[in-house]
Design a protein around this motif. Structure first.
Motif, PDB file in Angstrom:
ATOM      1  N   UNK A 116      18.676  68.664  99.293  1.00  0.00           N
ATOM      2  CA  UNK A 116      19.545  67.870  99.885  1.00  0.00           C
ATOM      3  C   UNK A 116      20.452  67.223  99.020  1.00  0.00           C
ATOM      4  N   UNK A 117      21.610  67.148  99.620  1.00  0.00           N
ATOM      5  CA  UNK A 117      22.965  66.502  99.033  1.00  0.00           C
ATOM      6  C   UNK A 117      22.785  65.139  99.414  1.00  0.00           C
ATOM      7  N   UNK A 118      22.318  64.186  98.464  1.00  0.00           N
ATOM      8  CA  UNK A 118      22.634  62.849  98.998  1.00  0.00           C
ATOM      9  C   UNK A 118      23.753  62.177  99.098  1.00  0.00           C
ATOM     10  N   UNK A 119      24.186  61.528  99.869  1.00  0.00           N
ATOM     11  CA  UNK A 119      25.679  60.707  99.953  1.00  0.00           C
ATOM     12  C   UNK A 119      25.741  59.693  99.337  1.00  0.00           C
ATOM     13  N   UNK A 120      26.190  59.608  98.205  1.00  0.00           N
ATOM     14  CA  UNK A 120      26.391  58.226  97.426  1.00  0.00           C
ATOM     15  C   UNK A 120      27.540  57.552  97.948  1.00  0.00           C
ATOM     16  N   UNK A 121      28.514  57.757  98.668  1.00  0.00           N
ATOM     17  CA  UNK A 121      29.684  56.975  99.188  1.00  0.00           C
ATOM     18  C   UNK A 121      29.040  56.386 100.430  1.00  0.00           C
ATOM     19  N   UNK A 122      28.297  57.026 101.278  1.00  0.00           N
ATOM     20  CA  UNK A 122      28.111  56.227 102.610  1.00  0.00           C
ATOM     21  C   UNK A 122      26.709  55.406 102.499  1.00  0.00           C
TER      22      UNK A 122
ATOM     23  N   UNK B  15      17.124  71.178 114.192  1.00  0.00           N
ATOM     24  CA  UNK B  15      17.915  71.614 115.263  1.00  0.00           C
ATOM     25  C   UNK B  15      18.881  70.288 115.392  1.00  0.00           C
ATOM     26  N   UNK B  16      19.968  70.523 116.289  1.00  0.00           N
ATOM     27  CA  UNK B  16      20.682  69.487 116.437  1.00  0.00           C
ATOM     28  C   UNK B  16      20.159  68.444 117.603  1.00  0.00           C
ATOM     29  N   UNK B  17      20.729  67.216 117.241  1.00  0.00           N
ATOM     30  CA  UNK B  17      20.003  66.142 118.254  1.00  0.00           C
ATOM     31  C   UNK B  17      21.132  65.030 118.506  1.00  0.00           C
ATOM     32  N   UNK B  18      21.273  64.592 119.606  1.00  0.00           N
ATOM     33  CA  UNK B  18      22.235  63.491 119.796  1.00  0.00           C
ATOM     34  C   UNK B  18      21.565  62.562 121.049  1.00  0.00           C
ATOM     35  N   UNK B  19      21.069  61.739 120.459  1.00  0.00           N
ATOM     36  CA  UNK B  19      20.473  60.558 121.201  1.00  0.00           C
ATOM     37  C   UNK B  19      21.622  59.421 121.905  1.00  0.00           C
ATOM     38  N   UNK B  20      21.191  58.886 122.740  1.00  0.00           N
ATOM     39  CA  UNK B  20      22.015  58.066 123.545  1.00  0.00           C
ATOM     40  C   UNK B  20      22.471  56.691 122.434  1.00  0.00           C
ATOM     41  N   UNK B  21      21.609  56.188 121.583  1.00  0.00           N
ATOM     42  CA  UNK B  21      21.413  55.237 120.971  1.00  0.00           C
ATOM     43  C   UNK B  21      21.091  55.545 119.552  1.00  0.00           C
ATOM     44  N   UNK B  22      21.988  56.068 118.770  1.00  0.00           N
ATOM     45  CA  UNK B  22      21.414  56.305 117.423  1.00  0.00           C
ATOM     46  C   UNK B  22      20.462  55.426 116.554  1.00  0.00           C
ATOM     47  N   UNK B  23      20.006  55.831 115.801  1.00  0.00           N
ATOM     48  CA  UNK B  23      19.064  54.727 114.922  1.00  0.00           C
ATOM     49  C   UNK B  23      18.705  55.015 113.720  1.00  0.00           C
ATOM     50  N   UNK B  24      18.756  56.445 113.401  1.00  0.00           N
ATOM     51  CA  UNK B  24      18.717  56.573 111.942  1.00  0.00           C
ATOM     52  C   UNK B  24      19.575  56.864 111.017  1.00  0.00           C
ATOM     53  N   UNK B  25      19.718  56.067 109.727  1.00  0.00           N
ATOM     54  CA  UNK B  25      20.723  55.952 109.112  1.00  0.00           C
ATOM     55  C   UNK B  25      20.602  57.577 108.153  1.00  0.00           C
ATOM     56  N   UNK B  26      21.855  58.193 108.082  1.00  0.00           N
ATOM     57  CA  UNK B  26      22.097  59.443 107.567  1.00  0.00           C
ATOM     58  C   UNK B  26      22.288  59.267 106.039  1.00  0.00           C
ATOM     59  N   UNK B  27      21.427  60.059 105.215  1.00  0.00           N
ATOM     60  CA  UNK B  27      21.371  59.783 103.810  1.00  0.00           C
ATOM     61  C   UNK B  27      21.971  60.980 102.975  1.00  0.00           C
ATOM     62  N   UNK B  28      21.978  62.362 103.871  1.00  0.00           N
ATOM     63  CA  UNK B  28      22.615  63.484 102.981  1.00  0.00           C
ATOM     64  C   UNK B  28      22.216  64.665 104.222  1.00  0.00           C
ATOM     65  N   UNK B  29      22.323  66.051 103.705  1.00  0.00           N
ATOM     66  CA  UNK B  29      22.303  67.138 104.362  1.00  0.00           C
ATOM     67  C   UNK B  29      21.659  68.180 103.458  1.00  0.00           C
ATOM     68  N   UNK B  30      21.090  69.241 104.148  1.00  0.00           N
ATOM     69  CA  UNK B  30      20.497  70.079 103.546  1.00  0.00           C
ATOM     70  C   UNK B  30      21.420  71.279 102.963  1.00  0.00           C
ATOM     71  N   UNK B  31      21.174  71.500 101.747  1.00  0.00           N
ATOM     72  CA  UNK B  31      22.344  72.432 100.902  1.00  0.00           C
ATOM     73  C   UNK B  31      21.716  73.654 100.527  1.00  0.00           C
TER      74      UNK B  31
END
Length: 305
Positions: free
Chosen positions: A116-122, A223-239
């Motif tokens: 996982x690439x952890x996003x240090x900026x955000x 899989x893709x997910x789009x909730x009406x009310x986002x609640x999870x803070x994104x920390x990175x993405x699988x590389x």
């Protein structure tokens, strides 16, 4: 015979010539001194300019204060009221990288390691949190105890109850913004393009219960997910290792202690998690414009009934 008057004039003339010679010598010395002082001043200006460009006149105390200023804050949790929490101290609050990315490697018993690439900026504090816990072997020999109905693997809880974590929590850093409502249908029959998912496949996000009190638990979306009310803070993405994520996502589920059909029928063991050194490269993280959000009353992970 020279008269006394002529002799006086001659002596006065000699005296005047001597005065002029002395005056000229003084002027030469004065010019030499002034020239020397000017050269010295110019040299000082050059040396001073070079030193200034090199930072010699910077305020060391201010620089130290900036380097040592707090970047993150950790909120202590009550370990007496929640026995699932594990006290391993708290990460430092300063000296935390806030740009680029750093790799997190999740080694499981299900296949190739997941990188996982952890996003240090955000999400600098979330990344620092995971790096600290990984250094404490907090995740070693834990299980991914849920495969959620939202299409994510839930890991990072040593108690495998959904209530476990460290004895501190961290606020939301990078929750994507929900898309604005589309305007009412116009006379044009053209169909509006589909919005990008808020949590695309491969997204890694923290999850807290209640939302906004994040600790060690995280979600890996297969899989893709789009909730009406986002609640999870994104920390990175699988590389790397997405095939392993997909494989885990296909494991059948059964009812857990609460009756929700999210418990994997096959045990998924996280053997270890390691976090590498920061990289200057900018992390490519899915999701909408990042925002720091305070804890809210947004719904927690939905479960199958």
């Amino acid at each position: 015979m020279v008269s006394s008057k002529d002799r006086a004039r001659k002596l006065a003339r000699v005296k005047l010539d001597r005065q002029l010679v002395r005056r000229a010598a003084k002027q030469r010395r004065r010019r030499q001194i002034q020239a020397g002082l000017g050269a010295a001043a110019a040299l000082l200006l050059v040396v001073g300019g070079i030193a200034w460009l090199g930072g010699a006149f910077d305020d060391d105390e201010s620089s130290t204060d900036a380097a040592d200023s707090d970047v993150c804050a950790w909120t202590a949790q009550n370990v007496e009221s929640n026995k699932s929490l594990k006290d391993v101290g708290e990460p430092p609050t300063s000296g935390i990288p806030t740009s680029g990315s750093r790799p997190m490697t999740i080694t499981t018993d299900q296949g190739a390691p997941i990188v996982v690439n952890l996003d240090l900026a955000n999400a600098p504090c979330s990344a620092a949190n995971l790096a600290y816990l990984a250094g404490k072997q907090f995740f070693d020999n834990t299980t991914c105890h849920e495969i959620t109905t939202e299409g994510a693997i839930r890991c990072g809880d040593p108690s495998a109850t959904g209530q476990g974590g460290p004895a501190y929590s961290i606020y939301n850093e990078n929750v994507p913004l929900a898309p604005e409502p589309t305007p009412s249908a116009s006379s044009s029959p053209a169909k509006a393009p589909a919005a990008a998912p808020l949590y695309p496949k491969g997204t890694v996000a923290l999850i807290g219960d209640p939302p906004g009190t994040n600790g060690s638990q995280f979600l890996i979306f297969f899989k893709d997910f789009s909730p009406k009310v986002p609640a999870y803070p994104i920390i990175g993405t699988v590389s790397g290792g997405m095939d392993t994520v997909t494989k885990i996502g296909r494991i059948a589920t059964e009812a857990d202690a609460a009756g929700s059909k999210v418990k994997p029928k096959e045990k998924i063991t996280v053997q270890s998690i390691t976090v590498g050194q920061p990289s200057a490269e900018t992390a490519t993280v899915p999701g909408a414009t990042p925002t720091v959000a305070a804890p809210s009353a947004a719904p927690s992970t939905s479960r199958k009934s």
